[in-house]
Design an enzyme around this catalytic site. Structure first.
Site, PDB file in Angstrom:
ATOM      1  N   GLY A   1       0.774  -1.231   0.000  1.00  0.00           N
ATOM      2  CA  GLY A   1       0.000   0.000   0.000  1.00  0.00           C
ATOM      3  C   GLY A   1       0.808   1.285   0.000  1.00  0.00           C
TER       4      GLY A   1
ATOM      5  N   HIS B   1       1.409   0.600 -13.180  1.00  0.00           N
ATOM      6  CA  HIS B   1       2.053  -0.676 -13.517  1.00  0.00           C
ATOM      7  C   HIS B   1       3.567  -0.471 -13.572  1.00  0.00           C
ATOM      8  CE1 HIS B   1       2.284  -4.684 -15.242  1.00  0.00           C
ATOM      9  NE2 HIS B   1       3.154  -4.192 -16.121  1.00  0.00           N
TER      10      HIS B   1
ATOM     11  N   ASN C   1      -4.750   2.647 -13.451  1.00  0.00           N
ATOM     12  CA  ASN C   1      -3.859   1.689 -12.795  1.00  0.00           C
ATOM     13  C   ASN C   1      -2.417   2.166 -12.913  1.00  0.00           C
ATOM     14  OD1 ASN C   1      -2.954  -0.840 -11.670  1.00  0.00           O
ATOM     15  ND2 ASN C   1      -2.450  -1.522 -13.751  1.00  0.00           N
TER      16      ASN C   1
END
Ligand code: GAR
Length: 192
Positions: free
Chosen positions: A20, A114, A112
């Protein structure tokens, strides 16, 4: 995605599965004056995800789903997102693949991060692949989420040099540091 007008912040849900650090970084970003987002919810598929502690620390609503029945779980998540009036989803180390139906329902509103220079190295073990292939450059990408994994339109990328002595672990560390700059920058690019 449409531009933000006035002072309204985009209600954001962050999806995580692990440490996280990107989640924590996005919380920090949501607290600066010019931020376009507020973080209202964190969702995890892992009960013991370390990153969930930031939800407690910053008083953010958290929900854990085990995804044993994907269809059922996604239905529950969609209801929750609706209830919380979420209009942006940030995937941040979320290791489940969302269904075509789910993505369609949130079309253009899921992004997202990546850890590779997409379209190179979609999927897992990106750092390992970069080292194995003796790549001179590596990096990270923020992109829109579409039904094909790691293939949606790229919003921003950051490229770094791979050092001769790097291994997958040291490279991951270097890239993660860049991710923490890139994710907020990409959100700013979309909404400002
Ligand atoms: C990050 O490197 C992120 O790019 C990657 O997982 C890590 C999560 O770190 N995501 C993926 O590989 C998604 N396919 P964090 O939990 O500390 O944010």
């Amino acid at each position: 995605m449409e531009k933000l007008t006035g002072l309204k912040k985009l209600k954001t849900a962050v999806f995580i599965s692990g440490t996280g650090s990107n989640f924590r970084n996005l919380i920090k970003f949501s607290k600066i004056k010019k931020t376009p987002i507020s973080i209202n919810l964190v969702i995890s598929n892992v009960l013991k995800a370390r990153g969930l502690k930031y939800a407690d620390q910053f008083n953010i609503k958290k929900k854990i789903f085990n995804f044993s029945n994907i269809k059922d779980t996604e239905k529950k998540i969609l209801n929750l997102l609706k209830k919380e009036k979420i209009n942006l989803i940030c995937l941040a180390g979320f290791m489940k693949i969302l269904s075509k139906n789910f993505i369609k329902k949130f079309n253009g509103k899921i992004i997202n991060i990546h850890p590779s220079l997409l379209p190179k190295y979609k999927g897992l073990n990106t750092h390992f692949k970069a080292i194995k292939n003796k790549d001179r450059f590596a990096g990270c990408t923020v992109h829109y989420v579409t039904e094909n994994i790691d293939s949606g339109k790229i919003i921003m990328q950051k490229k770094i040099k791979v050092a001769a002595q790097d291994n997958a672990i040291s490279l991951a560390k270097k890239i993660l540091k860049q991710e923490h700059k890139l994710y907020p920058a990409a959100i700013m690019r979309i909404f400002n």
